[in-house]
Design a protein around this motif. Structure first.
Motif, mmCIF file in Angstrom:
data_model
loop_
_atom_site.group_PDB
_atom_site.id
_atom_site.type_symbol
_atom_site.label_atom_id
_atom_site.label_comp_id
_atom_site.label_asym_id
_atom_site.label_seq_id
_atom_site.Cartn_x
_atom_site.Cartn_y
_atom_site.Cartn_z
ATOM 1 N N ILE A 100 0.820 -1.225 0.000
ATOM 2 C CA ILE A 100 0.000 0.000 0.000
ATOM 3 C C ILE A 100 0.845 1.263 0.000
ATOM 4 C CG2 ILE A 100 -0.187 0.130 2.503
ATOM 5 C CD1 ILE A 100 -2.921 0.812 -0.088
ATOM 6 N N PHE A 101 2.052 1.140 0.642
ATOM 7 C CA PHE A 101 2.939 2.327 0.688
ATOM 8 C C PHE A 101 3.500 2.670 -0.693
ATOM 9 C CE2 PHE A 101 3.051 0.784 5.097
ATOM 10 C CZ PHE A 101 2.788 1.964 5.776
ATOM 11 N N LEU A 102 3.560 1.630 -1.597
ATOM 12 C CA LEU A 102 4.099 1.899 -2.934
ATOM 13 C C LEU A 102 3.155 2.783 -3.758
ATOM 14 C CD1 LEU A 102 5.590 -1.612 -3.810
ATOM 15 C CD2 LEU A 102 6.764 0.434 -2.970
ATOM 16 N N LEU A 103 1.850 2.805 -3.350
ATOM 17 C CA LEU A 103 0.941 3.712 -4.060
ATOM 18 C C LEU A 103 1.322 5.179 -3.835
ATOM 19 C CD1 LEU A 103 -2.533 2.017 -3.480
ATOM 20 C CD2 LEU A 103 -1.193 2.104 -5.590
ATOM 21 N N GLY A 104 2.022 5.437 -2.710
ATOM 22 C CA GLY A 104 2.476 6.815 -2.466
ATOM 23 C C GLY A 104 3.483 7.286 -3.486
ATOM 24 N N LEU A 105 4.149 6.282 -4.170
ATOM 25 C CA LEU A 105 5.103 6.682 -5.211
ATOM 26 C C LEU A 105 4.400 7.377 -6.377
ATOM 27 C CD1 LEU A 105 7.376 3.487 -5.249
ATOM 28 C CD2 LEU A 105 7.848 5.711 -4.218
ATOM 29 N N ALA A 106 3.126 7.016 -6.630
ATOM 30 C CA ALA A 106 2.371 7.694 -7.686
ATOM 31 C C ALA A 106 2.191 9.186 -7.358
ATOM 32 C CB ALA A 106 1.020 7.019 -7.882
ATOM 33 N N PHE A 107 1.942 9.461 -6.066
ATOM 34 C CA PHE A 107 1.829 10.867 -5.650
ATOM 35 C C PHE A 107 3.150 11.607 -5.828
ATOM 36 C CE2 PHE A 107 2.231 13.990 -2.200
ATOM 37 C CZ PHE A 107 1.234 14.877 -2.581
ATOM 38 N N LEU A 108 4.257 10.885 -5.495
ATOM 39 C CA LEU A 108 5.574 11.510 -5.667
ATOM 40 C C LEU A 108 5.861 11.806 -7.143
ATOM 41 C CD1 LEU A 108 7.820 9.542 -3.136
ATOM 42 C CD2 LEU A 108 6.808 11.814 -2.882
ATOM 43 N N ILE A 109 5.391 10.889 -8.039
ATOM 44 C CA ILE A 109 5.578 11.136 -9.471
ATOM 45 C C ILE A 109 4.838 12.411 -9.897
ATOM 46 C CG2 ILE A 109 5.084 10.232 -11.770
ATOM 47 C CD1 ILE A 109 5.527 7.422 -10.615
ATOM 48 N N LEU A 110 3.610 12.591 -9.376
ATOM 49 C CA LEU A 110 2.862 13.821 -9.679
ATOM 50 C C LEU A 110 3.590 15.057 -9.151
ATOM 51 C CD1 LEU A 110 -0.792 12.656 -8.910
ATOM 52 C CD2 LEU A 110 0.250 13.023 -11.147
ATOM 53 N N TYR A 117 11.571 18.679 -14.092
ATOM 54 C CA TYR A 117 11.351 18.578 -15.523
ATOM 55 C C TYR A 117 10.836 17.186 -15.887
ATOM 56 C CZ TYR A 117 13.879 22.965 -15.716
ATOM 57 O OH TYR A 117 14.263 24.248 -15.534
ATOM 58 N N PRO A 118 10.372 16.949 -17.111
ATOM 59 C CA PRO A 118 9.831 15.631 -17.515
ATOM 60 C C PRO A 118 10.840 14.483 -17.347
ATOM 61 C CG PRO A 118 9.198 17.309 -19.090
ATOM 62 C CD PRO A 118 10.148 17.972 -18.154
ATOM 63 N N LEU A 119 12.148 14.779 -17.527
ATOM 64 C CA LEU A 119 13.149 13.719 -17.350
ATOM 65 C C LEU A 119 13.158 13.215 -15.920
ATOM 66 C CD1 LEU A 119 15.461 12.026 -18.521
ATOM 67 C CD2 LEU A 119 17.014 13.932 -17.972
ATOM 68 N N SER A 120 13.061 14.141 -14.962
ATOM 69 C CA SER A 120 13.014 13.737 -13.554
ATOM 70 C C SER A 120 11.760 12.931 -13.267
ATOM 71 C CB SER A 120 13.062 14.978 -12.663
ATOM 72 O OG SER A 120 14.260 15.703 -12.885
ATOM 73 N N THR A 121 10.655 13.326 -13.906
ATOM 74 C CA THR A 121 9.409 12.561 -13.724
ATOM 75 C C THR A 121 9.582 11.132 -14.252
ATOM 76 O OG1 THR A 121 8.154 14.608 -14.001
ATOM 77 C CG2 THR A 121 6.949 12.551 -14.220
ATOM 78 N N ALA A 122 10.231 11.011 -15.416
ATOM 79 C CA ALA A 122 10.465 9.670 -15.989
ATOM 80 C C ALA A 122 11.363 8.841 -15.084
ATOM 81 C CB ALA A 122 11.075 9.814 -17.387
ATOM 82 N N LEU A 123 12.426 9.458 -14.562
ATOM 83 C CA LEU A 123 13.330 8.730 -13.664
ATOM 84 C C LEU A 123 12.607 8.286 -12.401
ATOM 85 C CD1 LEU A 123 16.570 10.894 -14.032
ATOM 86 C CD2 LEU A 123 16.109 8.639 -15.043
ATOM 87 N N MET A 124 11.765 9.192 -11.858
ATOM 88 C CA MET A 124 10.999 8.828 -10.668
ATOM 89 C C MET A 124 10.046 7.681 -10.982
ATOM 90 S SD MET A 124 10.410 9.264 -7.463
ATOM 91 C CE MET A 124 11.153 10.850 -7.061
ATOM 92 N N ALA A 125 9.436 7.700 -12.150
ATOM 93 C CA ALA A 125 8.530 6.609 -12.535
ATOM 94 C C ALA A 125 9.292 5.298 -12.696
ATOM 95 C CB ALA A 125 7.817 6.970 -13.834
ATOM 96 N N ILE A 126 10.481 5.345 -13.310
ATOM 97 C CA ILE A 126 11.289 4.123 -13.475
ATOM 98 C C ILE A 126 11.682 3.561 -12.110
ATOM 99 C CG2 ILE A 126 13.504 3.252 -14.311
ATOM 100 C CD1 ILE A 126 13.250 5.241 -16.633
ATOM 101 N N GLY A 127 12.095 4.419 -11.174
ATOM 102 C CA GLY A 127 12.461 3.964 -9.827
ATOM 103 C C GLY A 127 11.290 3.303 -9.132
ATOM 104 N N ALA A 128 10.097 3.899 -9.306
ATOM 105 C CA ALA A 128 8.904 3.327 -8.677
ATOM 106 C C ALA A 128 8.580 1.969 -9.265
ATOM 107 C CB ALA A 128 7.717 4.294 -8.867
ATOM 108 N N LEU A 129 8.742 1.788 -10.572
ATOM 109 C CA LEU A 129 8.483 0.485 -11.195
ATOM 110 C C LEU A 129 9.479 -0.562 -10.713
ATOM 111 C CD1 LEU A 129 7.641 1.627 -14.851
ATOM 112 C CD2 LEU A 129 6.049 0.797 -13.099
ATOM 113 N N ILE A 130 10.741 -0.134 -10.590
ATOM 114 C CA ILE A 130 11.757 -1.087 -10.098
ATOM 115 C C ILE A 130 11.415 -1.519 -8.680
ATOM 116 C CG2 ILE A 130 14.191 -1.298 -9.441
ATOM 117 C CD1 ILE A 130 14.861 0.539 -11.801
ATOM 118 N N ALA A 131 11.034 -0.557 -7.833
ATOM 119 C CA ALA A 131 10.693 -0.923 -6.446
ATOM 120 C C ALA A 131 9.478 -1.838 -6.415
ATOM 121 C CB ALA A 131 10.425 0.354 -5.646
#
Length: 753
Positions: A100-110, A117-131
């Motif tokens: 359930i805590f991993l859903l908080g990563l979606a908020f962090l992506i927002l 910038y969009p690159l940081s958003t992509a990197l944050m999304a990739i990190g969340a998928l890896i986790a």
């Protein structure tokens, strides 16, 4: 390029400000959330060395680090806050074995879409998928739940990119709106500055207008004062000049016309010629003084000319006769060349004679030896060699008069200054030749008033020649140029006639002088007026206050040959000095210089015979002249040199008439008249004055003018008369505070006979 960099920096500063404020709020939320999480753990009595304390600690550190570095290092603070919050959620998911805590990563992506910038958003999304993938391997989730988690991460990534795009678009629009606002503000400032400048210019203009109005008011006051001083000066000059001129004219006239009054011994012919020259020159000076005084009394806007038909050769000979002695006394030769059979001209004899005297005396002044030549020829317009720049004369006939001399001549650089007023060709204090510099200027003005032209030709050291031309009457000028004969036909007046009916000759002179373009004929009785109407057929008949002995209109209708005459009559009271003298209770007045005929005529106009005459005059010479004029008459004279002596004589014996000078020392003539009225002494009084304009200075306004024509007026003529009266004689009203009333200036009545 500099402007583009500046614009980019300004846009980046807007994003920096937005990210800084959002990060500050986000970091504070992380710190508070971590603190609440820790409190919950304490309440749950979780050991401090448990892995469960690591997520809130990371959350608090991320929040504190973000708030601390947000002011100085935004990117570092953003990285600390986002990575700290992400690490805290991932550790919490592993520590508590729940995704359930991993859903908080979606908020962090927002939040990354907002803060970076969009690159940081992509990197944050990739990190969340890896986790999320790692957690799935350690603790497998149901397929639907895992798919939902991956879908949430994708949606958050898309929303993060959209947030970044629309925030950038909003910032761009905000920047453009601000740019437009700044531009409008600058325009407003510029317009405000222009408005301030316009208001300042308006204030300056208003101040200048106020000063100009003040100066105009002052100038008007000075002009009124100058007009008053001019009238006063003319009055004083009149009195000072008329008395000596009266003596010169009076005595010279008596010596020339009545030598028997000097013991019956006739004067030698040479003396008589000199006396006549004195008399003629004094009369000329008298006419000039009369012109000045008339112009002072009647403030005309143009110099008046007394035009009449005259032979120019006679005028030239009169001028030469006056100045011949001056020419011969200087040892100069006077040559006269006047063409025969010159046509008569319509001119003012006095003015043209003055022009000739000015030119000849000017030639005498600047000529030491040699000659002075006066010529007069008849020329057509194309035969005249006018100087360059002169006005183009019509193709007509002119009388060309020239005055040449063999004097010093005029320098070429001084030719343009010759006709300037108060201009001396040699203006140095040591100049040899005198003069005021007005003679030539006035002469040129007189010639131009006759529709002529004056110019000069000169060669320095060899002499000068002054020319002036006067136009010939239209009937002669219209002859064909092919006519070779110079025989001059008889010229009849071409100007229309105005007939004046008045008993005072002064009225004729004034009308003749100031009505240009008309031939003025004066009559003193109704009978003479009717005869003149029958003979001349005038365009207009003017009837003044001293005119009619009977109703003229009725006599006009009864005249056998004038019953159908279509004559326009203009009738009004004319305020002459004689009329004002009658209003003051005087019998008559005489203006100095007076002649013997004028004096005897005034005495004869007294109804009863004059056997005893009292003369009140303070000037012994003037008294002697009056006594000389009345020597041949059977009149007993009483002489008083002051008003006091006159009072003594009037108390003892009442004379048949009183000859009074108003300008007496001590008690004036006015006071003597008041004393006579107070003492009920009634004596016909004849005023002898040198200054009529002050003695009768009370203005009399003509309040009614009557215009009539026996045939009546048509409607267009009535409308034309109405328009002329409305445009030339506007009405005037009182001020608003005063009683509103029409101030009549002049009235006009139109009647039909």
């Amino acid at each position: 390029m500099t402007e583009n960099i500046t614009a980019f920096l300004e846009k980046d500063s807007d994003r920096f400000y937005l990210c800084q404020n959002f990060l500050h709020t986000f970091s504070m939320g992380l710190a508070i959330f971590g603190w609440v999480w820790g409190v919950i753990l304490i309440i749950a009595n979780i050991s401090l060395f448990s892995l469960a304390w690591l997520p809130p600690i990371l959350m608090i550190l991320a929040g504190v680090g973000g708030m601390h570095w947000a002011e100085e290092h935004l990117k570092l603070a953003t990285t600390i806050a986002l990575l700290g919050a992400g690490a805290a959620l991932i550790v919490a998911a592993y520590a508590y074995h729940t995704p359930i805590f991993l859903l908080g990563l979606a908020f962090l992506i927002l939040c990354t879409g907002v803060l970076s910038y969009p690159l940081s958003t992509a990197l944050m999304a990739i990190g969340a998928l890896i986790a999320l993938g790692t957690f799935q391997k350690l603790w497998p989730l149901p397929r639907a739940v895992a798919l939902a988690f991956f879908l949430a991460m994708g949606i958050a990534t898309g929303l993060g990119w959209m947030l970044w795009h629309y925030i950038s678009l909003a910032l761009e629009m905000s920047y453009q709106s601000r740019e437009r606002a700044v531009a409008e503000m600058l325009k407003a400032q510029q317009r405000r500055a222009e408005l301030r400048r316009a208001l300042k210019a308006l204030d300056e203009g208003y101040e200048r207008l106020r000063r100009l109005n003040q100066e105009l008011s002052e100038a008007r006051r000075e002009a009124e004062e100058a007009r008053r001083l001019k009238a006063e000066f003319a009055a004083n000059v009149s009195h000072e000049l008329r008395t000596p001129i009266n003596l010169i004219i009076g005595f010279s006239e008596m010596m020339y016309t009545a030598p028997e009054s000097y013991g019956g011994q006739p004067l030698p012919p040479e003396y008589l010629a000199d006396v006549h020259a004195i008399y003629r020159s004094a009369k000329h000076l008298q006419s000039l003084i009369d012109d000045i005084l008339d112009l002072s009394r009647i403030e005309a806007r143009r110099m008046a000319l007394t035009r009449e038909q005259a032979q120019i050769d006679q005028v030239i000979r009169e001028a030469i006769q006056v100045i011949r002695e001056l020419v011969e006394r200087k040892g100069l030769t006077l040559e006269v060349d006047i063409e025969e059979n010159l046509p008569p001209l319509y001119l003012d004899r006095t003015r043209i004679r003055q022009v000739l005297l000015n030119l000849i005396s000017n030639a005498v002044r600047f000529t030491e030896r040699g000659f002075i030549r006066v010529s007069c020829k008849l020329r057509s317009g194309d035969e005249l060699a006018l100087p360059q720049g002169a006005m183009a004369l019509p193709e007509a006939y002119y009388v060309c008069v020239s005055v040449a001399d063999s004097g010093i001549g005029i320098r070429p650089e001084d030719m343009d200054k010759v006709f300037e007023e108060f201009r001396q060709v040699d203006g140095s204090p040591r100049r040899k030749h005198g003069g005021t510099g007005l003679g030539l200027a006035i002469s040129k003005r007189f010639v131009e008033m006759h529709d002529g032209w004056m110019w000069v030709k000169s060669e320095f050291g060899k002499g000068s020649t002054f020319f002036f031309v006067l136009p010939v009457a239209d009937s002669f000028a219209g002859r064909s140029k092919l006519q070779s004969s110079r025989e001059v036909p008889t010229i009849h007046p071409t100007k229309e006639t105005i007939l004046v009916l008045d008993k005072d000759p002064t009225v004729f002179r004034l009308f003749k002088r100031y009505l240009r373009g008309y031939q003025v004929v004066g009559t003193t009785t109704t009978k003479q007026a009717l005869e003149s109407i029958e003979k001349l057929g005038p365009k207009l008949l003017v009837i003044t206050n001293n005119s009619a002995d009977g109703h003229f209109e009725e006599l006009l209708e009864e005249h056998p040959t004038l019953q159908n005459a279509q004559l326009t009559i203009l009738a009004y009271p004319f305020p002459t000095e004689h009329h004002q003298a009658l209003l003051l209770g005087l019998h008559d007045y005489l203006v100095k210089p007076i002649t013997k005929d004028q004096l005897l005529g005034a005495l004869k106009r007294i109804p009863s015979p004059v056997r005893r005459l009292l003369i009140v005059e303070d000037d012994p010479d003037m008294m002697r002249l009056l006594e000389r004029m009345l020597q041949s008459e059977e009149i007993q004279l009483q002489k008083a040199y002051s008003a006091e002596e006159a009072q003594v004589l009037l108390r003892s014996h009442i004379p048949d008439a009183l000859l009074l000078d108003l300008a007496l020392p001590g008690i004036s003539g006015y006071e003597l008249l008041e004393w006579m009225e107070h003492m009920s002494i009634s004596v016909p009084t004849i005023v002898v004055t040198a200054n009529p304009h002050v003695e009768f200075s009370e203005e009399i306004e003509i309040t009614e003018i009557r215009l009539q024509r026996r045939s009546g007026f048509t409607i267009p003529e009535v409308l034309a008369l109405t328009e002329i009266v409305a445009s030339r004689f506007p009405s005037h009203y009182a001020d608003a505070e005063a009683e509103t009333a029409l101030q009549p200036i002049s009235g006009a009545k139109s009647e039909e006979t």
